[in-house]
Each structure stands twice: as C-alpha cells, then as structure tokens.
Design a protein around this motif. Sequence first.
Motif, mmCIF file in Angstrom:
data_model
loop_
_atom_site.group_PDB
_atom_site.id
_atom_site.type_symbol
_atom_site.label_atom_id
_atom_site.label_comp_id
_atom_site.label_asym_id
_atom_site.label_seq_id
_atom_site.Cartn_x
_atom_site.Cartn_y
_atom_site.Cartn_z
ATOM 1 N N LEU A 176 3.701 -1.345 3.782
ATOM 2 C CA LEU A 176 3.329 0.024 3.449
ATOM 3 C C LEU A 176 4.548 0.785 2.952
ATOM 4 N N PRO A 208 -9.269 4.542 -4.398
ATOM 5 C CA PRO A 208 -8.099 3.662 -4.498
ATOM 6 C C PRO A 208 -7.859 3.158 -5.922
ATOM 7 N N HIS A 261 -8.550 0.305 3.187
ATOM 8 C CA HIS A 261 -8.084 -0.446 2.027
ATOM 9 C C HIS A 261 -6.624 -0.864 2.177
ATOM 10 N N LEU A 262 -5.931 -0.321 3.162
ATOM 11 C CA LEU A 262 -4.554 -0.732 3.423
ATOM 12 C C LEU A 262 -4.485 -1.798 4.514
ATOM 13 N N GLY A 272 0.816 -1.205 0.000
ATOM 14 C CA GLY A 272 0.000 0.000 0.000
ATOM 15 C C GLY A 272 0.848 1.253 0.000
ATOM 16 N N ALA A 289 -1.502 -0.891 -4.072
ATOM 17 C CA ALA A 289 -2.692 -0.040 -3.932
ATOM 18 C C ALA A 289 -2.281 1.389 -3.600
ATOM 19 N N THR A 340 -2.930 -5.128 3.406
ATOM 20 C CA THR A 340 -1.601 -5.121 2.810
ATOM 21 C C THR A 340 -0.566 -5.663 3.794
#
Length: 347
Positions: A241, A196, A234-235, A163, A212, A238
């Motif tokens: 990061l 996103p 939405h992260l 992400g 993403a 993941t």
Amino acid sequence: MQFVDEAQIRVQAGRGGNGVASFRREKYIPFGGPNGGDGGDGGSVYLQADRNLNTLVDFRFTKDFKAQNGQAGMGQQKTGRAGEDLYIPVPVGTMVRDLETQEQIGDLIEEGQTMLVARGGKHGLGNVHFKSSTNRTPRQCTPGDAGDARQLQLELAVLADVGLLGLPNAGKSSLISAVSAARPKVADYPFTTLYPNLGVVRISAETSFVMADIPGLIEGASEGAGLGIQFLKHLSRTGLLLQVVDMAPIDGSDPLEAVGTIENELHQYSDALADKPRWLVFNKSDLLPEDEARVKVDEWVQALDWQGPVYCISAANRSGTQSLMEDIAQTLAERRRENEERADATQ
C-alpha cells in the motif's frame, strides 16, 4: 461505462431427463421385452473468469440463469440428449458466496478459470434396467433429478500489486496518471475518483506491475461516510500500500492528521488490511521550496515515529516518481523470489 462491484444472481441447473417405459414391438416378435432408454443429464452452471470484463454491471439487468434440461429417454434403448452446460462470464477477481448459507464458494483469479456453482440433475433410468428373471415386463422407470438452484453474491475485488490510498485530493489520481497509461479524472475538488482505476506501471520490457487507485477516504469512512470505504476491498489483494499525503493542503489542514485518519480507518475496516506493508508518500513537493519540503518531511517522520519507507515526490512534475516506481518493482520481485523459495522448500 458504469462500475459495479457487487451483484446478486440466481442460478438453476438443468433437470435430468426422465427414463421411459417402452417395449420392443416388431412384426413376428410379440414379446420383445423392455427397451426404454435413460434420460440425459441436466446441464450444469459454471462461472468463468474473463479478463475482457472489469465490472459486474451486466448482472444488474440479467439476474436469472438456467442451464438446459436433459432430454427424456426413448424407445429402442435410446438415451436422451444431455442438457448443455451454461458458462457465465465474470471479471477476473470475482469472489462468489452462497447467499443462503453465507458459504464462500471460491475465488476466480485467473483468466479462463471456471467454477461449478450449480450441478445438473442426474438422468432417470429407463425400464430396461429393471428387467429380471422374475420381472420380464417391467413397467417402472425413474424420473430425472432436479438440478441445483442457488442464490449467489458476486463481489469484485480488482487484482493489483500496489494500492493507493489517502484523503481526497491527496494526488493519487495524478500519481497513477504520471507513472502509467491510466487516465482517471483529475481536478481540484474532492471525490474526482468515483470507482477504482487500474494502471500498469512499466519499468522495462521485462518488468511491470499493476497499481490500483480507489476513491479517497475521509474520517468516519469505516462507518459509511464518503465513497472510499465501499472500495477498500479492492486493496485486499494488493501486496503493498502507498499512503499518499498532501504536503501542502489548500485548506491548511495538518498532514500528520491525514496520516492518522487513514491509519485509523484502515484498522476500523480490517486489521488484515491495516497490517499490510505500507509506504508513506508525501506528494506535491513542488508547492514548497526544496529545502523546506525536505525539512518538513523529516519532522513529520520523526513525529510519527514512522518505521517504513518514506518518499517525497511531485506527481505533477514527476519529481521522485521514477525512483519510487523502481523501488516498488524491486521489492515486489524480491517478494516473489522469497515466495517461490518457500514454495520449493515445502515440496
């Protein structure tokens, strides 16, 4: 296409068909006895993950879903037809919660995965079931049960391995455009990313991962300012990061403050998200002389006491992006092997 990542729907399973009271009536057989059949079961409602969908926008217009009722039983011990089950397609990555109880029902994370959200009603019994030596002409039968009804909250959290996060105009969209086939909007003003974006980064024919990009965060995002906070979920899936930092902000702001702002907003939103592995990626190195860029990155890393990996890149001319992507792919592969080994050890 409009991006919608939350929706509320009502699902109603079908009612079971009623059983019937019926008696055999044929010529020369005046006392044929009971022959009432059972009803059919009501249809159930399922959610089914469909990779061809990437938004919940359809549920803005259609909010009520009902499965078919079961058919009533008939004479001659004929069972009514069962109601057809209803399958509702949703994007892969949809989380489902019961609005009334706030219970987390489940998560649809694989293509074709189904989830029962409302069970159909059980069929009623015909009078043939109530015949006995003392009750040879039973007139009782039972009605079908009502199907389950539920108010559901659907939340979409995209599935990605990596992400991107950072302040607006840090260059996240430029980076995902440089390393994948994704083509988000790129411009020299804030909030060009409004929802996103997903991109597949392909290192080789056998190696790839999904990245993403979410709208940029600003100070106060955890309290509702800006756009990015509503997309931070939405992260949540993941594994890694990338915090993208503008090395030469056009407004003259301090890149160190940008790092601190993002870190603070992550902790305000969720400690679980803040504790995810995070790499620092200084972007727009092409705007500074190479020696000056290297010195500044060293100074910033020392001032931050940053312990994780640090990269200096230019998404605009793709300087340093290939080595960054290769390191990410290697790290993800190592984690997958470790997870597989742990899984094998527990079996």
